[in-house]
Scaffold this active site. Structure first.
Site, short mmCIF file in Angstrom:
data_model
loop_
_atom_site.label_atom_id
_atom_site.label_comp_id
_atom_site.label_asym_id
_atom_site.label_seq_id
_atom_site.Cartn_x
_atom_site.Cartn_y
_atom_site.Cartn_z
N GLN A 16 -14.95 -23.37 29.60
CA GLN A 16 -13.61 -23.19 29.06
C GLN A 16 -13.28 -24.32 28.08
O GLN A 16 -12.69 -24.08 27.03
CB GLN A 16 -12.58 -23.15 30.19
CG GLN A 16 -11.21 -22.67 29.75
CD GLN A 16 -11.20 -21.21 29.31
OE1 GLN A 16 -11.96 -20.41 29.82
NE2 GLN A 16 -10.35 -20.88 28.36
N TRP A 42 -4.67 -18.92 21.44
CA TRP A 42 -5.78 -17.97 21.44
C TRP A 42 -6.75 -18.19 22.60
O TRP A 42 -7.36 -17.25 23.11
CB TRP A 42 -6.55 -18.06 20.12
CG TRP A 42 -5.66 -17.82 18.95
CD1 TRP A 42 -5.10 -18.76 18.14
CD2 TRP A 42 -5.18 -16.56 18.50
NE1 TRP A 42 -4.30 -18.16 17.20
CE2 TRP A 42 -4.33 -16.80 17.40
CE3 TRP A 42 -5.38 -15.24 18.90
CZ2 TRP A 42 -3.69 -15.78 16.71
CZ3 TRP A 42 -4.74 -14.22 18.22
CH2 TRP A 42 -3.90 -14.49 17.13
N VAL A 43 -6.95 -19.42 22.95
CA VAL A 43 -7.88 -19.73 24.03
C VAL A 43 -7.16 -20.61 25.05
O VAL A 43 -6.53 -21.61 24.68
CB VAL A 43 -9.13 -20.49 23.50
CG1 VAL A 43 -10.08 -20.80 24.64
CG2 VAL A 43 -9.82 -19.67 22.42
N ALA A 44 -7.24 -20.22 26.31
CA ALA A 44 -6.54 -20.99 27.34
C ALA A 44 -7.09 -22.41 27.42
O ALA A 44 -8.30 -22.62 27.29
CB ALA A 44 -6.69 -20.29 28.68
N SER A 62 -7.19 -21.02 32.53
CA SER A 62 -7.73 -19.67 32.39
C SER A 62 -8.04 -19.07 33.75
O SER A 62 -8.67 -19.70 34.59
CB SER A 62 -9.01 -19.68 31.55
OG SER A 62 -9.65 -18.42 31.65
N HIS A 92 -10.12 -16.94 34.32
CA HIS A 92 -11.56 -16.76 34.46
C HIS A 92 -12.18 -17.89 35.27
O HIS A 92 -13.20 -17.72 35.91
CB HIS A 92 -12.23 -16.65 33.09
CG HIS A 92 -11.94 -15.35 32.41
ND1 HIS A 92 -12.61 -14.19 32.73
CD2 HIS A 92 -11.05 -15.01 31.45
CE1 HIS A 92 -12.14 -13.20 31.98
NE2 HIS A 92 -11.19 -13.67 31.20
N ASP A 130 -13.20 -9.38 32.05
CA ASP A 130 -12.83 -8.65 30.85
C ASP A 130 -13.78 -7.46 30.76
O ASP A 130 -15.00 -7.63 30.77
CB ASP A 130 -13.00 -9.52 29.60
CG ASP A 130 -11.99 -10.66 29.57
OD1 ASP A 130 -10.99 -10.59 30.29
OD2 ASP A 130 -12.22 -11.63 28.82
N GLU A 166 -3.38 -8.10 26.60
CA GLU A 166 -4.85 -8.04 26.69
C GLU A 166 -5.28 -6.80 27.47
O GLU A 166 -5.47 -6.86 28.68
CB GLU A 166 -5.40 -9.30 27.37
CG GLU A 166 -5.23 -10.56 26.56
CD GLU A 166 -6.11 -11.71 27.05
OE1 GLU A 166 -6.79 -11.54 28.09
OE2 GLU A 166 -6.12 -12.76 26.40
N HIS A 209 -8.31 -7.38 30.21
CA HIS A 209 -8.42 -8.44 31.22
C HIS A 209 -7.86 -7.94 32.56
O HIS A 209 -6.67 -7.70 32.69
CB HIS A 209 -7.65 -9.67 30.73
CG HIS A 209 -7.68 -10.83 31.67
ND1 HIS A 209 -8.35 -12.00 31.39
CD2 HIS A 209 -7.11 -11.02 32.89
CE1 HIS A 209 -8.20 -12.86 32.40
NE2 HIS A 209 -7.44 -12.28 33.33
ZN LIG Z 1 -9.99 -12.35 30.15
#
Ligand SMILES: [Zn+2]
Length: 294
Positions: A173, A201-203, A208, A210, A217, A265, A268
């Protein structure tokens, strides 16, 4: 959150695929024809193929394990069809600790852990056990049976769902986030500004889902871009309608961005257990809203 690179071929563990079905069937019905000989040849070919695939998959598993930095360290192929009694299967909600037969969800339950910009995971967060999936993917072992059933049933409906992202380590991440920061830096006035932009845009590392090992996803094999048009695919239509039956929710629905902190999303999916998933999806909630009253 980020674009899937190469199309993934498979997501479910190898256990669902029979290795050598043909030879044994042929052997049960011996006939005086060239068939047995051909079957033997086929069998040998399949055996060799199976052996090679086993090696490839084993290599994939090792890679996934290395990436996960943890996991079930069994030497051979991963065989997790039967879930040990000590582990809650994905088909039932885990009762809250100390609450015999309790049915009420609590935000302390492992399956209801809240991960977002305001609730980062602790840096020492650990997933008890992983299930390794094909293509280097992994998921919390407790959520695996439900994921497998969902993928199997989606395929049985004639569709081609493909997992393009699953568990991510803290390091992974961090790498994704820093890559985005670097791409924002030229336009941003400062590093702080670049990080702000990147976080859209990106955690940020720790925020996240994930990283909690409970999110996947999933895209349609015929359309693998992570954008809004994903919602029009047959796979997403099926998943949105059925995911709750397997304990999964569409985690970042449209028009909930102000609450989740993440844009729409339509790919997700997050495991929360069947009870919470049914409630969340039928009432049109997001996890943040649901947990306010849990
Ligand atoms: Zn995701």
């Amino acid at each position: 959150e980020y674009y899937a690179a190469a199309p993934a071929q498979w997501d479910a563990p190898m256990v669902s695929r029979p290795r050598r079905p043909a030879p044994s069937r042929a052997r049960r019905k011996p006939r005086r024809s060239p068939l047995p000989f051909l079957a033997l040849l086929l069998g040998l070919a399949l055996f060799a193929g199976g052996f090679l695939m086993g090696r490839v998959e084993a290599a994939g598993n090792r890679a996934a394990q290395a990436a996960a930095g943890a996991g079930a360290a069994s030497g051979g192929p991963v065989r997790i069809l039967a879930v040990p009694g000590a582990v809650h299967s994905g088909t039932e909600d885990a009762p809250a600790s100390g609450e015999a037969g309790g049915t009420s969800d609590s935000r302390d339950d492992w399956n209801l852990i809240l991960v977002n910009g305001d609730h980062p995971l602790p840096q020492d967060f650990q997933i008890p056990e992983f299930t390794q999936l094909i293509n280097g993917h992994a998921i919390d072992k407790r959520a695996y049976p439900a994921l497998q059933r969902m993928m199997d049933d989606c395929r049985a409906a004639g569709l081609e769902p493909t997992i393009c992202s699953s568990y991510r380590s803290w390091e992974k991440q961090e790498e994704l986030f820093q890559r985005k920061v670097q791409s924002c830096l030229p336009q941003a006035g400062s590093l702080e500004e670049a990080e702000e932009q990147a976080a859209v845009w990106v955690a940020r590392p720790g925020t996240s889902e994930h990283q909690a090992g409970l999110a996947v996803d999933i895209v349609d094999k015929s359309y693998q871009l992570l954008d809004e048009r994903q919602e029009d695919t047959a796979v997403q239509k099926w998943l949105m309608e059925h995911c709750a039956e397997y304990g999964f929710i569409l985690r970042y629905p449209t028009e909930k961005s102000d609450l989740t902190g993440v844009g729409y999303e339509p790919w997700h999916y997050r495991y929360v257990g069947e009870q919470a998933a049914g409630d969340i999806m039928s009432r049109g909630l997001c996890l943040e809203e649901y947990l306010e009253n849990a």
